[in-house]
Design an enzyme around this catalytic site. Sequence first.
Site, PDB file in Angstrom:
ATOM      1  N   ARG A 208       0.835  -1.215   0.000  1.00 12.78           N
ATOM      2  CA  ARG A 208       0.000   0.000   0.000  1.00 12.78           C
ATOM      3  C   ARG A 208       0.866   1.260   0.000  1.00 12.78           C
ATOM      4  O   ARG A 208       0.479   2.302  -0.508  1.00 12.78           O
ATOM      5  CB  ARG A 208      -0.987   0.001   1.173  1.00 12.78           C
TER       6      ARG A 208
ATOM      7  N   TYR B 150     -15.475  16.056 -16.127  1.00  9.92           N
ATOM      8  CA  TYR B 150     -15.848  14.640 -16.149  1.00  9.92           C
ATOM      9  C   TYR B 150     -16.976  14.368 -15.139  1.00  9.92           C
ATOM     10  O   TYR B 150     -16.929  14.853 -14.005  1.00  9.92           O
ATOM     11  CB  TYR B 150     -14.590  13.829 -15.812  1.00  9.92           C
TER      12      TYR B 150
ATOM     13  N   ASP C 246      -6.674  18.039 -15.725  1.00 14.23           N
ATOM     14  CA  ASP C 246      -6.941  16.631 -16.028  1.00 14.23           C
ATOM     15  C   ASP C 246      -6.539  16.433 -17.488  1.00 14.23           C
ATOM     16  O   ASP C 246      -7.191  16.942 -18.404  1.00 14.23           O
ATOM     17  CB  ASP C 246      -8.421  16.328 -15.787  1.00 14.23           C
TER      18      ASP C 246
ATOM     19  N   LYS D 244      -7.188   5.101 -19.671  1.00 16.51           N
ATOM     20  CA  LYS D 244      -7.560   5.504 -21.033  1.00 16.51           C
ATOM     21  C   LYS D 244      -6.359   5.367 -21.967  1.00 16.51           C
ATOM     22  O   LYS D 244      -5.844   4.280 -22.129  1.00 16.51           O
ATOM     23  CB  LYS D 244      -8.140   6.927 -20.989  1.00 16.51           C
TER      24      LYS D 244
HETATM   25  C1  LIG Z   1     -12.097   8.224 -17.042  1.00 13.81           C
HETATM   26  C2  LIG Z   1     -11.785   9.571 -16.565  1.00 13.81           C
HETATM   27  C3  LIG Z   1     -11.533   9.821 -15.215  1.00 13.81           C
HETATM   28  C4  LIG Z   1     -11.663   8.753 -14.146  1.00 13.81           C
HETATM   29  O1  LIG Z   1     -10.795   7.688 -14.357  1.00 13.81           O
HETATM   30  P1  LIG Z   1     -11.088   6.165 -13.916  1.00 13.81           P
HETATM   31  O2  LIG Z   1      -9.821   5.497 -14.265  1.00 13.81           O
HETATM   32  O3  LIG Z   1     -12.270   5.700 -14.702  1.00 13.81           O
HETATM   33  O4  LIG Z   1     -11.374   6.184 -12.459  1.00 13.81           O
HETATM   34  C5  LIG Z   1     -11.194  11.117 -14.836  1.00 13.81           C
HETATM   35  N1  LIG Z   1     -11.127  12.112 -15.747  1.00 13.81           N
HETATM   36  C6  LIG Z   1     -11.380  11.905 -17.052  1.00 13.81           C
HETATM   37  C7  LIG Z   1     -11.290  13.050 -17.993  1.00 13.81           C
HETATM   38  C8  LIG Z   1     -11.711  10.642 -17.508  1.00 13.81           C
HETATM   39  O5  LIG Z   1     -11.966  10.447 -18.807  1.00 13.81           O
END
Ligand SMILES: *Cc1c(COP(=O)(O)O)cnc(C)c1O
Length: 380
Positions: free
Chosen positions: A46, A98, A170, A195
């Site tokens: 952790r 998001y 982000d 992603k």
């Molecule tokens: C998918 C996404 C998140 C969250 O990510 P997870 O891996 O699904 O928890 C945050 N910001 C954006 C822009 C995203 O596309």
Amino acid sequence: MKFETAAIHIGQEPDKETGAVIPPVYLTSTFAQLEPGQTRGYDYTRSGNPAFDRLGATLAHLERAKYATVFGSGMAAVTAVISTLKSGDLVLAEENIYGCTYRIYDKVFKKFGVTISYVDLSDPANYAEIARQKPALVWIESPTNPLLKIIDIEAVAKAAHDAGTELLVDNTFASPYFQNPIALGADLSLSSTTKYINGHSDCLGGVVCTNSDDWHEKMIFAQKAVGLNPSPFDCWLISRGLKTLAVRMEQHAKNALKVAEYLENLACTTSVNYPFLPSHPQHELAKKQMRGGSGIVTAVFDLPFEKTVRLISNLALFSLAESLGGIESLICHPASMTHASIPKTAREAVGITDGLVRFSVGIEHADDLIADIQSSLSNL
Ligand SMILES: *Cc1c(COP(=O)(O)O)cnc(C)c1O
């Protein structure tokens, strides 16, 4: 070292003990100590694992940051940042963020006294709100989800710093291949590595990158104290995916531009958004701060609700699914999927109408993808 080379070599040196070209993954929760309290650098997963450090080293380099802390998901990375705030703090966010980030502020952290206000930061006239509201943090995404508005990162970072606050970007949609928020002046660059960075839709992850020693310490603390750590195996998968980020992003961008041009010429679309289409209202800004348009295209179809649903359900190559950034193409209807957690009125106020469709264009052949859309349209 160029991006393509760093993605393969930084943090991914062959194993010192065996020479294994692909470093092993240590699937262990705990590490034997030499003497009580004396470790070989790791004590409990952790609070650290070699797989976290390897992935973090690669990501820090690619994001052009000093530090990168990895988390179990993009939302875990979001939680890590918000967990550093205190009751009474205000976050000023771009109005188009998001859906789950909106939800975690609204449903979780509001209860602890952290508030959020939304401003359209694609309009420089609204930068004054940063100095007026004095937030603890400014929070933006660029390009935004799903409308692909472009926010001027350099200008917002300057406005934030002039007001004595900090900026988080982000960077999930652009990926570090196309955009480097830290180099543009942001204090924190956050990504869902689920992603583009992993790119193969087979695990979840998140990362926060920074040049600040103070923020780095806070992120390491959140990783272990709040329990936001990733799994070592998922980090190993993400490191594997990351090695091909450059070639994948080139292909995503090439395909997305072709799909966007095709959609723009259809009689049944009222608008098509893609930052690297000359018709995008912020095309010049996109070219200034991004090296490519990434793989997301959104279109508004002038079709009745049922036909829009049929159009997206009939596709053979675009799977109807949430998420984005994988090698396979996906299609999503934000109003009923990713943004369903935002009330309809709030959704429509920021342009997420029922006819809006988001394409996550994969790295298949563009001709096949366009033929798939064509065939679905001719069978409505
Ligand atoms: C998918 C996404 C998140 C969250 O990510 P997870 O891996 O699904 O928890 C945050 N910001 C954006 C822009 C995203 O596309």
